[in-house]
Scaffold this motif. Sequence first.
Motif, PDB file in Angstrom:
ATOM      1  N   PRO A 195       0.805  -1.222   0.000  1.00 23.15           N
ATOM      2  CA  PRO A 195       0.000   0.000   0.000  1.00 23.15           C
ATOM      3  C   PRO A 195       0.839   1.273   0.000  1.00 23.15           C
ATOM      4  O   PRO A 195       0.330   2.346  -0.312  1.00 23.15           O
ATOM      5  CB  PRO A 195      -0.830  -0.120   1.288  1.00 23.15           C
ATOM      6  CG  PRO A 195      -0.047  -1.039   2.159  1.00 23.15           C
ATOM      7  CD  PRO A 195       0.621  -2.013   1.235  1.00 23.15           C
ATOM      8  N   THR A 196       2.133   1.161   0.317  1.00 26.45           N
ATOM      9  CA  THR A 196       2.990   2.344   0.399  1.00 26.45           C
ATOM     10  C   THR A 196       3.612   2.746  -0.932  1.00 26.45           C
ATOM     11  O   THR A 196       4.253   3.800  -1.010  1.00 26.45           O
ATOM     12  CB  THR A 196       4.132   2.090   1.403  1.00 26.45           C
ATOM     13  OG1 THR A 196       4.800   0.870   1.044  1.00 26.45           O
ATOM     14  CG2 THR A 196       3.589   1.982   2.828  1.00 26.45           C
ATOM     15  N   CYS A 197       3.454   1.956  -1.972  1.00 27.81           N
ATOM     16  CA  CYS A 197       4.058   2.282  -3.266  1.00 27.81           C
ATOM     17  C   CYS A 197       3.463   3.575  -3.807  1.00 27.81           C
ATOM     18  O   CYS A 197       2.247   3.674  -4.021  1.00 27.81           O
ATOM     19  CB  CYS A 197       3.849   1.153  -4.264  1.00 27.81           C
ATOM     20  SG  CYS A 197       4.539   1.507  -5.905  1.00 27.81           S
ATOM     21  N   SER A 198       4.302   4.575  -4.068  1.00 28.26           N
ATOM     22  CA  SER A 198       3.823   5.876  -4.539  1.00 28.26           C
ATOM     23  C   SER A 198       3.232   5.815  -5.935  1.00 28.26           C
ATOM     24  O   SER A 198       2.467   6.703  -6.326  1.00 28.26           O
ATOM     25  CB  SER A 198       4.973   6.892  -4.524  1.00 28.26           C
ATOM     26  OG  SER A 198       5.449   7.101  -3.224  1.00 28.26           O
ATOM     27  N   PHE A 199       3.577   4.792  -6.712  1.00 30.60           N
ATOM     28  CA  PHE A 199       3.097   4.680  -8.080  1.00 30.60           C
ATOM     29  C   PHE A 199       1.769   3.931  -8.181  1.00 30.60           C
ATOM     30  O   PHE A 199       1.193   3.842  -9.255  1.00 30.60           O
ATOM     31  CB  PHE A 199       4.135   3.985  -8.945  1.00 30.60           C
ATOM     32  CG  PHE A 199       5.483   4.658  -8.918  1.00 30.60           C
ATOM     33  CD1 PHE A 199       5.599   6.014  -9.166  1.00 30.60           C
ATOM     34  CD2 PHE A 199       6.626   3.939  -8.636  1.00 30.60           C
ATOM     35  CE1 PHE A 199       6.833   6.648  -9.134  1.00 30.60           C
ATOM     36  CE2 PHE A 199       7.866   4.554  -8.604  1.00 30.60           C
ATOM     37  CZ  PHE A 199       7.972   5.915  -8.854  1.00 30.60           C
ATOM     38  N   LYS A 200       1.303   3.396  -7.092  1.00 26.96           N
ATOM     39  CA  LYS A 200       0.069   2.620  -7.097  1.00 26.96           C
ATOM     40  C   LYS A 200      -1.111   3.541  -7.393  1.00 26.96           C
ATOM     41  O   LYS A 200      -1.420   4.447  -6.625  1.00 26.96           O
ATOM     42  CB  LYS A 200      -0.117   1.925  -5.747  1.00 26.96           C
ATOM     43  CG  LYS A 200      -1.191   0.858  -5.729  1.00 26.96           C
ATOM     44  CD  LYS A 200      -1.130   0.086  -4.420  1.00 26.96           C
ATOM     45  CE  LYS A 200      -2.133  -1.049  -4.408  1.00 26.96           C
ATOM     46  NZ  LYS A 200      -2.043  -1.833  -3.163  1.00 26.96           N
ATOM     47  N   GLY A 201      -1.767   3.312  -8.523  1.00 26.82           N
ATOM     48  CA  GLY A 201      -2.860   4.191  -8.940  1.00 26.82           C
ATOM     49  C   GLY A 201      -2.391   5.582  -9.291  1.00 26.82           C
ATOM     50  O   GLY A 201      -3.186   6.514  -9.371  1.00 26.82           O
ATOM     51  N   ASN A 202      -1.089   5.722  -9.513  1.00 27.34           N
ATOM     52  CA  ASN A 202      -0.516   7.047  -9.731  1.00 27.34           C
ATOM     53  C   ASN A 202       0.665   6.986 -10.700  1.00 27.34           C
ATOM     54  O   ASN A 202       1.744   7.493 -10.416  1.00 27.34           O
ATOM     55  CB  ASN A 202      -0.074   7.643  -8.383  1.00 27.34           C
ATOM     56  CG  ASN A 202       0.345   9.096  -8.496  1.00 27.34           C
ATOM     57  OD1 ASN A 202      -0.231   9.859  -9.265  1.00 27.34           O
ATOM     58  ND2 ASN A 202       1.353   9.485  -7.731  1.00 27.34           N
ATOM     59  N   GLY A 203       0.433   6.323 -11.829  1.00 20.75           N
ATOM     60  CA  GLY A 203       1.462   6.279 -12.857  1.00 20.75           C
ATOM     61  C   GLY A 203       2.114   4.936 -13.079  1.00 20.75           C
ATOM     62  O   GLY A 203       2.961   4.805 -13.965  1.00 20.75           O
ATOM     63  N   CYS A 204       1.748   3.923 -12.306  1.00 22.14           N
ATOM     64  CA  CYS A 204       2.322   2.592 -12.505  1.00 22.14           C
ATOM     65  C   CYS A 204       2.126   2.158 -13.956  1.00 22.14           C
ATOM     66  O   CYS A 204       1.007   2.165 -14.473  1.00 22.14           O
ATOM     67  CB  CYS A 204       1.654   1.591 -11.564  1.00 22.14           C
ATOM     68  SG  CYS A 204       2.172  -0.127 -11.851  1.00 22.14           S
ATOM     69  N   TYR A 205       3.221   1.765 -14.596  1.00 21.60           N
ATOM     70  CA  TYR A 205       3.152   1.390 -16.009  1.00 21.60           C
ATOM     71  C   TYR A 205       2.215   0.217 -16.257  1.00 21.60           C
ATOM     72  O   TYR A 205       1.623   0.080 -17.328  1.00 21.60           O
ATOM     73  CB  TYR A 205       4.555   1.037 -16.517  1.00 21.60           C
ATOM     74  CG  TYR A 205       5.040  -0.305 -16.034  1.00 21.60           C
ATOM     75  CD1 TYR A 205       4.903  -1.454 -16.804  1.00 21.60           C
ATOM     76  CD2 TYR A 205       5.605  -0.443 -14.765  1.00 21.60           C
ATOM     77  CE1 TYR A 205       5.317  -2.686 -16.335  1.00 21.60           C
ATOM     78  CE2 TYR A 205       6.024  -1.667 -14.297  1.00 21.60           C
ATOM     79  CZ  TYR A 205       5.884  -2.781 -15.085  1.00 21.60           C
ATOM     80  OH  TYR A 205       6.288  -4.001 -14.606  1.00 21.60           O
ATOM     81  N   ALA A 206       2.072  -0.672 -15.256  1.00 20.96           N
ATOM     82  CA  ALA A 206       1.285  -1.892 -15.450  1.00 20.96           C
ATOM     83  C   ALA A 206      -0.215  -1.642 -15.354  1.00 20.96           C
ATOM     84  O   ALA A 206      -1.006  -2.540 -15.617  1.00 20.96           O
ATOM     85  CB  ALA A 206       1.693  -2.947 -14.428  1.00 20.96           C
ATOM     86  N   GLU A 207      -0.613  -0.432 -14.972  1.00 19.03           N
ATOM     87  CA  GLU A 207      -2.034  -0.126 -14.826  1.00 19.03           C
ATOM     88  C   GLU A 207      -2.650   0.440 -16.095  1.00 19.03           C
ATOM     89  O   GLU A 207      -3.813   0.842 -16.103  1.00 19.03           O
ATOM     90  CB  GLU A 207      -2.226   0.853 -13.663  1.00 19.03           C
ATOM     91  CG  GLU A 207      -1.906   0.233 -12.316  1.00 19.03           C
ATOM     92  CD  GLU A 207      -2.032   1.211 -11.164  1.00 19.03           C
ATOM     93  OE1 GLU A 207      -2.098   0.744 -10.006  1.00 19.03           O
ATOM     94  OE2 GLU A 207      -2.078   2.435 -11.414  1.00 19.03           O
TER      95      GLU A 207
END
Length: 261
Positions: free
Chosen positions: A64-76
Motif C-alpha cells: 500500500p505504500t508504493c507511490s506509483f500505485k494508482g498514480n502512474g504505474c506502467y502496469a495499470e
Amino acid sequence: MFIPIMAGAHARPQSTRPSRKCLNHSPAAPTKQDICIYHLVRVSRNRKTGPIPVTTTSANSCPPTCSFKGNGCYAESGPLAIHWRSVSEGRRGHSFDELLQEISTLRRHALWRHNQAGDLTPEAPGVIDARLLTRLAMANRGRRGFTYTHYPPTPGNQAAILNANRLGFTVNLSAETLAQADAYAELGIAPVVVVLPQGVNKSTRTPAGRQVIVCPASTGNSDCLNCGICQQRDRAAIVGFPAHGTGAPRVQAIFFEGKPS
C-alpha cells in the motif's frame, strides 16, 4: 511495484487455476486472508525482456505504500493492464505451489523475470511473507531468477530480502528518487534500481556519488536476455529506468518532488 517494462508477453494456455481466488481485487491493501494468483509464460514476447520466462502476480500483492500505485504505474495501463486484470481476477493463473512447480522445471541456468506486474507475496499489508519468499528462492536454485520490490525496508522485510538474495534469487530494491536509492544502497542487503525522468539515456550519479546506469533495454540497445545486469546481486551500479507510458508525467513528478532542494 514500479519497474518500467512494457507489456507484450504471450499468455500460454492454462491447465489449472488456483483452488481459491483472491478475495480482494481492489487496489486496497491486501489482508492476511487474501490469496495471490501467479501466471508464468515460458517465452515472453516482450521486446524489452527478450524471450525469457516471465511471471505476473495479482495486484493484491503490491504494498500500500508504493507511490506509483494508482498514480502512474506502467502496469495499470496499456496491454499489460488487461493481462494483469485477468490474473488479479482469477481468470488466468495458478496457485503459489503450482508456480513453484513450474519454476523448478525451467532449464538449468535459465534467466527469468518474476513480476512484470505485481510484487512479492505479503503476509499482511506492507509485510513480505518471508516463508513464501524463501520457498521461491529455493525453487529457483540452479536458475537465474530476479525481481524488484517496492516493499518498505522494515527490519523484517530486510531480513526476508537479504535471505532470498543469499539463496540466489535476486530481489532488487526499487527506489523512487536518487536520494532514496542512496539510502537503499547503504542498507547493503540487495542491489538497487531507481526510476529516472523521461528521456534520460545517459549515466548519472546519486547525491552520494553512486553510479546510475540507464537500463539498456530502455534505450533499445539490448534486452534482459542479453544484458542480465538486474540479476547480478553483487553489482555496485544502480540501474535506472526512465519513466515512460501514459503515467510517466506522474512518475516523474514523484521523482522530482522527492528530490532534496
